[in-house]
Design a protein around this motif. Sequence first.
Motif, mmCIF file in Angstrom:
data_model
loop_
_atom_site.group_PDB
_atom_site.id
_atom_site.type_symbol
_atom_site.label_atom_id
_atom_site.label_comp_id
_atom_site.label_asym_id
_atom_site.label_seq_id
_atom_site.Cartn_x
_atom_site.Cartn_y
_atom_site.Cartn_z
ATOM 1 N N LEU A 31 34.955 17.515 38.664
ATOM 2 C CA LEU A 31 35.747 17.681 39.885
ATOM 3 C C LEU A 31 36.104 19.145 40.120
ATOM 4 N N SER A 32 36.481 19.828 39.081
ATOM 5 C CA SER A 32 36.835 21.245 39.193
ATOM 6 C C SER A 32 35.655 22.062 39.699
ATOM 7 N N GLN A 33 34.486 21.792 39.155
ATOM 8 C CA GLN A 33 33.286 22.523 39.562
ATOM 9 C C GLN A 33 32.943 22.237 41.028
ATOM 10 N N GLN A 48 37.625 31.992 51.337
ATOM 11 C CA GLN A 48 36.872 31.775 50.099
ATOM 12 C C GLN A 48 37.562 32.470 48.937
ATOM 13 N N CYS A 49 37.941 33.704 49.154
ATOM 14 C CA CYS A 49 38.594 34.511 48.122
ATOM 15 C C CYS A 49 39.876 33.839 47.644
ATOM 16 N N ARG A 50 40.716 33.445 48.583
ATOM 17 C CA ARG A 50 41.993 32.823 48.231
ATOM 18 C C ARG A 50 41.815 31.461 47.577
ATOM 19 N N ALA A 51 40.862 30.660 48.074
ATOM 20 C CA ALA A 51 40.639 29.324 47.512
ATOM 21 C C ALA A 51 40.115 29.408 46.082
ATOM 22 N N ILE A 52 39.174 30.312 45.847
ATOM 23 C CA ILE A 52 38.635 30.449 44.491
ATOM 24 C C ILE A 52 39.697 30.996 43.547
ATOM 25 N N MET A 53 40.553 31.876 44.062
ATOM 26 C CA MET A 53 41.663 32.381 43.242
ATOM 27 C C MET A 53 42.589 31.224 42.844
ATOM 28 N N GLN A 54 42.824 30.308 43.757
ATOM 29 C CA GLN A 54 43.683 29.162 43.443
ATOM 30 C C GLN A 54 43.025 28.208 42.454
ATOM 31 N N CYS A 55 41.708 28.215 42.400
ATOM 32 C CA CYS A 55 40.995 27.354 41.455
ATOM 33 C C CYS A 55 41.313 27.711 40.004
ATOM 34 N N THR A 56 41.775 28.925 39.765
ATOM 35 C CA THR A 56 42.126 29.306 38.396
ATOM 36 C C THR A 56 43.236 28.417 37.842
ATOM 37 N N GLU A 68 37.359 31.270 29.868
ATOM 38 C CA GLU A 68 36.075 31.685 30.448
ATOM 39 C C GLU A 68 35.993 31.290 31.919
ATOM 40 N N LYS A 69 36.441 30.072 32.231
ATOM 41 C CA LYS A 69 36.407 29.581 33.611
ATOM 42 C C LYS A 69 37.388 30.358 34.485
ATOM 43 N N ILE A 70 38.536 30.679 33.923
ATOM 44 C CA ILE A 70 39.522 31.465 34.664
ATOM 45 C C ILE A 70 38.938 32.828 35.006
ATOM 46 N N GLU A 71 38.314 33.457 34.012
ATOM 47 C CA GLU A 71 37.711 34.768 34.234
ATOM 48 C C GLU A 71 36.582 34.692 35.267
ATOM 49 N N LYS A 76 34.637 35.996 40.729
ATOM 50 C CA LYS A 76 34.112 35.575 42.026
ATOM 51 C C LYS A 76 35.051 35.988 43.147
ATOM 52 N N SER A 77 36.323 35.766 42.920
ATOM 53 C CA SER A 77 37.322 36.112 43.923
ATOM 54 C C SER A 77 37.362 37.615 44.162
ATOM 55 N N GLN A 78 37.272 38.374 43.096
ATOM 56 C CA GLN A 78 37.283 39.832 43.206
ATOM 57 C C GLN A 78 36.074 40.325 43.992
ATOM 58 N N ASN A 79 34.911 39.750 43.733
ATOM 59 C CA ASN A 79 33.704 40.134 44.473
ATOM 60 C C ASN A 79 33.855 39.826 45.956
ATOM 61 N N LEU A 80 34.422 38.679 46.260
ATOM 62 C CA LEU A 80 34.620 38.319 47.661
ATOM 63 C C LEU A 80 35.642 39.229 48.329
ATOM 64 N N CYS A 81 36.693 39.588 47.606
ATOM 65 C CA CYS A 81 37.704 40.487 48.180
ATOM 66 C C CYS A 81 37.099 41.853 48.474
ATOM 67 N N GLY A 82 36.225 42.311 47.599
ATOM 68 C CA GLY A 82 35.552 43.581 47.850
ATOM 69 C C GLY A 82 34.710 43.516 49.104
ATOM 70 N N ALA A 83 34.028 42.394 49.312
ATOM 71 C CA ALA A 83 33.205 42.231 50.513
ATOM 72 C C ALA A 83 34.072 42.191 51.762
#
Length: 108
Positions: A31-33, A48-56, A68-71, A76-83
């Motif tokens: 479910l998490s995945q 996307q950035c905010r949702a993936i950040m909340q997935c942590t 590992e999953k948190i990292e 992913k969130s950091q990459n999206l924020c940069g974009a």
Amino acid sequence: MCIRDRYKALTLIIGTLNSTNLFSSENYANLSQEIIQFSAKLLKKQDQCRAIMQCTHMYCKEKITEPEKIEECLKKSQNLCGAVSYTHLRAHETREDLVCRLLLEKKK
């Protein structure tokens, strides 16, 4: 369903999944995945950035702690924020900024 509703629904699903203890660890991982994958398919990069950040938060439960999953989610969130930031800056670029950027890129 409008764009904002999808983001709100995801945050509710993440919160609900985080507060329940009904699933086995295998089902919880699946479910998490699925939630992370759906988060990455939102239309706006900002959402996307905010949702993936909340997935942590799904990986910070009492019985389930997966650094590992948190990292992975944070990267992913950091990459999206940069974009998002780069796109936002380009949207407000003036002619002078454009000339400077092109000259700098040419030197590289």
